[in-house]
Design a protein around this motif. Structure first.
Motif, short mmCIF file in Angstrom:
data_model
loop_
_atom_site.label_atom_id
_atom_site.label_comp_id
_atom_site.label_asym_id
_atom_site.label_seq_id
_atom_site.Cartn_x
_atom_site.Cartn_y
_atom_site.Cartn_z
N LEU A 35 -2.18 2.93 -4.62
CA LEU A 35 -2.16 1.90 -5.65
C LEU A 35 -1.32 2.33 -6.84
CD1 LEU A 35 -5.96 0.97 -5.75
CD2 LEU A 35 -4.14 -0.15 -4.44
N GLY A 36 -0.63 1.37 -7.44
CA GLY A 36 0.14 1.63 -8.65
C GLY A 36 0.22 0.37 -9.50
N GLU A 37 0.46 0.56 -10.77
CA GLU A 37 0.65 -0.57 -11.69
C GLU A 37 1.84 -0.29 -12.57
OE1 GLU A 37 -2.62 -2.40 -13.59
OE2 GLU A 37 -4.02 -1.81 -12.02
N GLU A 38 2.60 -1.35 -12.83
CA GLU A 38 3.78 -1.20 -13.66
C GLU A 38 4.13 -2.57 -14.26
OE1 GLU A 38 8.23 -0.96 -12.32
OE2 GLU A 38 7.34 1.03 -12.18
N GLY A 39 4.22 -2.63 -15.56
CA GLY A 39 4.65 -3.87 -16.22
C GLY A 39 3.82 -5.08 -15.85
N GLY A 40 2.52 -4.93 -15.73
CA GLY A 40 1.65 -6.06 -15.41
C GLY A 40 1.57 -6.42 -13.94
N LYS A 41 2.23 -5.68 -13.08
CA LYS A 41 2.13 -5.97 -11.65
C LYS A 41 1.37 -4.85 -10.95
CE LYS A 41 6.70 -4.12 -10.64
NZ LYS A 41 8.03 -4.41 -10.19
N ARG A 42 0.63 -5.23 -9.92
CA ARG A 42 -0.14 -4.29 -9.11
C ARG A 42 0.60 -4.10 -7.80
NH1 ARG A 42 -5.77 -2.73 -8.28
NH2 ARG A 42 -6.15 -2.46 -6.06
N MET A 43 0.85 -2.83 -7.45
CA MET A 43 1.58 -2.51 -6.23
C MET A 43 0.68 -1.72 -5.30
SD MET A 43 4.99 -1.33 -8.28
CE MET A 43 4.02 -0.05 -9.03
N GLU A 44 0.65 -2.11 -4.05
CA GLU A 44 -0.19 -1.45 -3.05
C GLU A 44 0.62 -1.12 -1.82
OE1 GLU A 44 -3.54 -3.91 -2.02
OE2 GLU A 44 -3.59 -4.79 -4.02
N GLU A 45 0.35 0.04 -1.25
CA GLU A 45 0.87 0.42 0.06
C GLU A 45 -0.32 0.89 0.86
OE1 GLU A 45 4.44 1.43 1.25
OE2 GLU A 45 5.11 0.01 -0.24
N HIS A 46 -0.44 0.42 2.08
CA HIS A 46 -1.54 0.79 2.96
C HIS A 46 -0.93 1.23 4.30
CE1 HIS A 46 -4.57 -1.15 0.34
NE2 HIS A 46 -3.59 -2.01 0.11
N TYR A 47 -1.27 2.44 4.73
CA TYR A 47 -0.79 2.93 6.02
C TYR A 47 -1.96 3.43 6.84
CZ TYR A 47 3.91 2.67 4.22
OH TYR A 47 5.09 2.22 3.69
N MET A 48 -2.06 2.94 8.05
CA MET A 48 -3.09 3.40 8.98
C MET A 48 -2.67 4.75 9.56
SD MET A 48 -3.78 -0.23 10.89
CE MET A 48 -5.26 0.27 11.75
N ARG A 49 -3.66 5.53 9.99
CA ARG A 49 -3.37 6.80 10.66
C ARG A 49 -2.60 6.51 11.95
NH1 ARG A 49 -8.86 7.90 9.06
NH2 ARG A 49 -9.49 7.13 11.06
N PRO A 50 -1.78 7.45 12.39
CA PRO A 50 -1.06 7.25 13.65
C PRO A 50 -2.03 7.05 14.81
CG PRO A 50 -0.27 9.22 12.51
CD PRO A 50 -1.48 8.75 11.77
N ALA A 51 -1.70 6.12 15.67
CA ALA A 51 -2.47 5.88 16.90
C ALA A 51 -1.54 5.22 17.90
CB ALA A 51 -3.69 5.00 16.63
#
Length: 156
Positions: A35-51
C-alpha cells in the motif's frame, strides 16, 4: 587428466546462483499486499505467492471522485519459455515484458518494441517495494515514473 583453465573455475565458483535462468519462485519476494499514498491517491499492489509456475497480481489506484485505475498482472513464462511480466491495464491492450535482469529483491522487465513503458523495474528492501517504469516520451526524451509501497500483509 584434463584440467579446466583456472579462469573457468574461478568464474564458476564466483557466479551467484541467481545468475541462472530465473524461475517464478525466484520472484516470490514480490508476494504480499503493498500500500502507498501520494497526493490524495491510494495505490495498491497485490501479488499472490507463486503456484503452478505463475504469480498473479493486480494494481489499483484510487483517486477521490474518479474511477479507479486497475491493472491485472501475470508473471509467468512467455511463449519462448522465459519468464515475463504480462500486463493488462484497464482500457489498454495487454503487453508482455520479458525478464532481463534479476537478483534477490530486484526484477527488471523490458520490451523495447512497446510504446510506453519499455522497462519495468521492481525493487524490494525489507518492507518496502518500489516500481519504476520508463521509456521514450512523445518528444523522444526518456520519461520515468516511480511508485513506493509499504507491506500491508502476506499474500494468499
Amino acid at each position: 587428466m584434463r584440467r579446466l583453465p583456472i579462469l573457468s573455475v574461478l568464474l564458476f565458483l564466483t557466479t551467484p546462483a541467481w545468475a541462472a535462468e530465473a524461475t517464478v519462485e525466484d520472484l516470490s519476494w514480490l508476494s504480499g499486499q503493498w500500500l502507498g499514498e501520494e497526493g490524495g491517491k491510494r495505490m495498491e499492489e497485490h501479488y499472490m505467492r507463486p503456484a503452478g509456475g505463475v504469480i498473479v497480481g493486480m494494481s489499483r489506484t484510487v483517486r477521490p471522485g474518479k474511477v479507479p485505475e486497475v491493472e491485472f498482472i501475470r508473471i509467468a513464462p512467455g511463449s519462448d519459455g522465459k519468464l515475463a511480466y504480462h500486463a493488462h491495464p484497464m482500457g489498454q491492450a495487454p503487453a508482455s515484458f520479458p525478464l532481463v535482469e534479476s537478483a534477490p529483491g530486484l526484477a527488471v522487465f523490458a520490451n523495447p518494441s512497446h510504446d510506453f513503458p519499455q522497462k519495468i523495474t521492481y525493487r524490494r528492501t525489507d518492507d518496502s517495494l518500489t516500481a519504476t517504469i520508463e521509456g521514450p516520451g512523445k518528444d523522444g526524451a526518456v520519461k520515468r515514473f516511480g511508485w513506493s509501497w509499504r507491506r500491508a500483509g502476506e499474500a494468499p
